[in-house]
Design a protein around this motif. Structure first.
Motif, short mmCIF file in Angstrom:
data_model
loop_
_atom_site.label_atom_id
_atom_site.label_comp_id
_atom_site.label_asym_id
_atom_site.label_seq_id
_atom_site.Cartn_x
_atom_site.Cartn_y
_atom_site.Cartn_z
N THR A 156 0.84 -1.19 0.00
CA THR A 156 0.00 0.00 0.00
C THR A 156 0.88 1.25 0.00
O THR A 156 2.11 1.17 0.04
N ASP A 157 0.22 2.41 -0.05
CA ASP A 157 0.98 3.66 -0.06
C ASP A 157 1.78 3.83 1.22
O ASP A 157 2.95 4.28 1.20
N GLU A 158 1.19 3.48 2.36
CA GLU A 158 1.88 3.63 3.64
C GLU A 158 3.11 2.72 3.71
O GLU A 158 4.19 3.13 4.16
N ILE A 159 2.95 1.47 3.24
CA ILE A 159 4.09 0.54 3.27
C ILE A 159 5.20 1.00 2.34
O ILE A 159 6.40 0.92 2.67
N LYS A 165 8.03 8.41 9.22
CA LYS A 165 7.83 7.08 8.65
C LYS A 165 6.36 6.77 8.38
O LYS A 165 6.05 5.73 7.81
N ILE A 166 5.46 7.65 8.79
CA ILE A 166 4.02 7.47 8.57
C ILE A 166 3.50 8.68 7.82
O ILE A 166 3.85 9.82 8.14
N LEU A 167 2.67 8.44 6.81
CA LEU A 167 2.09 9.55 6.05
C LEU A 167 1.08 10.30 6.91
O LEU A 167 0.29 9.70 7.63
N PRO A 168 1.07 11.63 6.83
CA PRO A 168 0.08 12.39 7.60
C PRO A 168 -1.32 12.24 7.02
O PRO A 168 -1.51 11.81 5.88
N ALA A 169 -2.31 12.63 7.80
CA ALA A 169 -3.71 12.47 7.37
C ALA A 169 -4.08 13.50 6.33
O ALA A 169 -4.85 13.23 5.40
N SER A 170 -3.51 14.73 6.44
CA SER A 170 -3.86 15.79 5.49
C SER A 170 -3.27 15.48 4.12
O SER A 170 -2.13 15.02 3.99
N MET A 171 -4.06 15.75 3.06
CA MET A 171 -3.63 15.44 1.70
C MET A 171 -2.52 16.37 1.25
O MET A 171 -1.59 15.95 0.54
N LYS A 189 6.96 3.96 3.97
CA LYS A 189 7.74 3.49 5.11
C LYS A 189 9.02 2.79 4.66
O LYS A 189 10.12 3.03 5.18
N ALA A 190 8.91 1.92 3.62
CA ALA A 190 10.08 1.19 3.12
C ALA A 190 11.09 2.13 2.48
O ALA A 190 12.31 2.00 2.68
N VAL A 191 10.61 3.12 1.72
CA VAL A 191 11.52 4.08 1.07
C VAL A 191 12.27 4.90 2.11
O VAL A 191 13.48 5.15 1.99
N ILE A 192 11.56 5.33 3.18
CA ILE A 192 12.21 6.13 4.23
C ILE A 192 13.25 5.29 4.97
O ILE A 192 14.33 5.78 5.33
N CYS A 193 12.95 3.99 5.20
CA CYS A 193 13.94 3.11 5.84
C CYS A 193 15.19 2.97 4.97
O CYS A 193 16.33 3.01 5.46
#
Length: 565
Positions: free
Chosen positions: A30-33, A53-59, A36-40
């Motif tokens: 998914t987008d979050e995964i 490491k987590i996308l914010p809620a705001s677009m 997260k993987a790219v930031i790692c």
């Protein structure tokens, strides 16, 4: 691509990315995964990025973080299409290409717990220490070395030094100084050496101020003697005269008188002595110049003498020749006859020698030519051998370099293999890799066979077209000859021409249909790739995100209006 996905997921888990065990391919990301993987990966490549490491809620914040991540990936050297859409509206092919690039850029050895790099090897440890030292030194303020006096107190110690300025010294003291007195470097420590020398120098200066007037006069006389002795003397005779003058001016009686004189009188005497010295120096210079002039005259006289000696030798030779000729004059006829006989005998002798030389010359020239040809052949062979030797030498050097590089690479790989964890089942990965290599080899062999078949088919086509053209030309000539006389031959010729043109048109149409079929196949492949991108679902997601952004803007505008009211 399952093997590639498994390798990527395994490496992401090793660098500390939290991925569920159920996820086995990049399709399930998914987008979050993905974020997260790219930031790692970026943290493992360049620590200290500071990205969440987590996308914010705001677009809007999502778009901003995605664009910043995409810029960082571009800075690493990624050449593909990269933007916020690659991360938020992901495609399997683009994501796989991006993760392959990031995995290649990862460090060799990584810590599973936190993703920090374990630097191993002496060279890397040394480079890291140098880097840390330079950064720490750059952070500090600069000070000159003389101003850095931390933890260096001014502590002196009394030093025992021989008393060179005093006269009345007992033999016991001299013997003690020569045998038992330690050097000043051993009488104190290194930190106390310079302060002790400073204190000793101050004591020496205070003692020197108490020297008597007689000793000062004696020192002054010694200085004048040193000044007079330092003058540069070029000739032995001038040196003797200068020494005499100095000895006459500086006798022991005058020195005793100088002790009773005042300081002004001593200065006047020194001035007179220096004047005498300068005067003698000027006289020495004039004598040197006169000596140089005399040496020049001597050289000129010697040259003239040499010329006159040569003239005298020439005149003696001419005199001998003329005396012999005068002796021959009384019996001139007999002498002339003898000379003619001698000339004739010498000419005959010369002709005989010339004939003998011509006989030997031919054989020698032939031998010379043969030897020259042999030498040229040997030179060419030796030159070729030298060239081959140089080439072999260059090849051996290149091979030695390659062997050294491969040895270093072999050692590095051995170290990496030794450092790898033994728990990972690498047999499955190696087995899969070997299967992939085997499939690739089979495909290569099949492609080679297809290429060989196409080359053979092209050769057959070329042969048939050549044969067809030759047969057409032959039949055209035969029918054209008969067409001048017979009407049927004319009709046959017209039919032959039309048949040939129609066949050419058919061949051209077949070629065009083949190119059209290839274009259709390419377009079909493009359509399939576009279908694999799942553009419809991506458009739906983009529209939903756009609606969310509009809602966020409207809510922000309402909050702004409420704050103003």
């Amino acid at each position: 691509m399952e093997e590639v996905d498994n390798i990527i997921i395994h490496t992401l888990k090793n660098i500390g990315c939290d991925i569920d065990e159920e996820i086995v391919s990049l399709k399930q990301f998914t987008d979050e995964i993905i974020v997260k993987a790219v930031i790692c990966c970026l943290e493992a490549i360049t620590p200290g990025t500071g990205l969440p490491k987590i996308l914010p809620a705001s677009m809007s914040l999502r778009l901003r973080t995605a664009t910043s991540i995409a810029e960082m990936i571009k800075d690493l050297g990624y050449r593909g299409d990269m933007g916020y859409q690659t991360l938020l509206y992901s495609n399997e092919v683009d994501i796989r290409r991006m993760f392959m690039f990031l995995v290649e850029r990862l460090p060799r050895d990584t810590d599973k717990a936190g993703g920090h790099v374990k630097v191993k090897g002496r060279f890397e440890i040394l480079m890291n220490d140098i880097r840390a030292k330079i950064t720490n030194d750059l952070k500090k303020k600069w000070k000159p070395e003389l101003m850095i006096t931390d933890n260096i107190p001014f502590r002196s110690r009394s030093l025992t030094v021989p008393e060179t300025f005093s006269k009345n010294i007992s033999e016991d003291k001299k013997e003690y100084w020569n045998r038992y007195l330690l050097p000043i470097t051993e009488q104190c420590t290194e930190q106390e050496l310079i302060p002790s020398l400073i204190v000793l120098n101050e004591i020496e200066e205070s003692k020197v101020g108490q020297i008597s007037r007689e000793e000062s006069l004696h020192a002054l006389n010694k200085q004048t003697n040193n000044i007079s002795e330092a003058i540069d003397i070029q000739d032995i005779n001038t040196e003797i005269t200068l020494n005499k003058a100095l000895n006459n001016t500086m006798e022991d009686e005058t020195v005793e008188k100088m002790k009773s004189l005042s300081v002004d009188d001593i200065k006047n005497t020194i001035q007179s002595v220096t004047d005498n010295v300068h005067r003698l120096k000027d006289e020495i210079q004039t004598l040197d110049e006169e000596l140089k002039i005399l040496k020049r005259k001597e050289t000129q006289i010697l040259e003239q003498k040499k010329i006159e000696d040569e003239l005298l030798e020439n005149n003696v030779k001419q005199l001998k020749i003329k005396s012999r000729s005068y002796k021959l004059l009384p019996s001139k006829d007999e002498n002339v006859q003898k000379l003619e006989e001698m000339i004739q005998a010498s000419t005959e002798k010369l002709t005989n020698l010339a004939n003998q030389w011509n006989k030997h010359r031919t054989t020698l020239i032939e031998e010379y030519r043969n030897l020259r040809e042999i030498s040229t052949l040997k030179d060419s062979e030796s030159y070729k051998i030298e060239e081959e030797f140089e080439q072999e030498k260059q090849k051996s050097k290149e091979l030695e370099k390659e062997i050294a590089i491969k040895n270093v690479l072999h050692k590095q790989l051995q170290d990496e293999v030794a450092q790898l964890s033994k728990t990972v089942n690498r047999f499955a990965y190696t087995h899969r890799i070997m299967e992939i290599i085997g499939n690739i080899r089979k495909q290569c062999t099949e492609m080679d066979k297809i290429l060989e078949d196409t080359k053979q088919l092209q050769k057959d086509i070329n042969k048939l077209t050549g044969k067809l053209d030759r047969s057409y030309v032959l039949t055209d000539e035969m029918i054209y000859r008969d067409a001048k006389q017979e009407e049927t031959s004319r009709k046959a010729y017209k039919l032959l021409v039309t048949l040939h043109s129609d066949c050419n048109d058919i061949i051209e149409v077949a070629k065009q249909t083949g190119s059209i079929v290839r274009e259709i196949r390419d377009l079909q492949e493009q359509v399939d790739t576009e279908k694999s991108y799942d553009i419809g679902a991506r458009i739906d997601r983009i529209t939903a995100d756009l609606e969310q952004v509009r809602k966020e803007t409207t809510t922000l505008q309402q909050e702004k209006m409420n704050r103003k009211s």
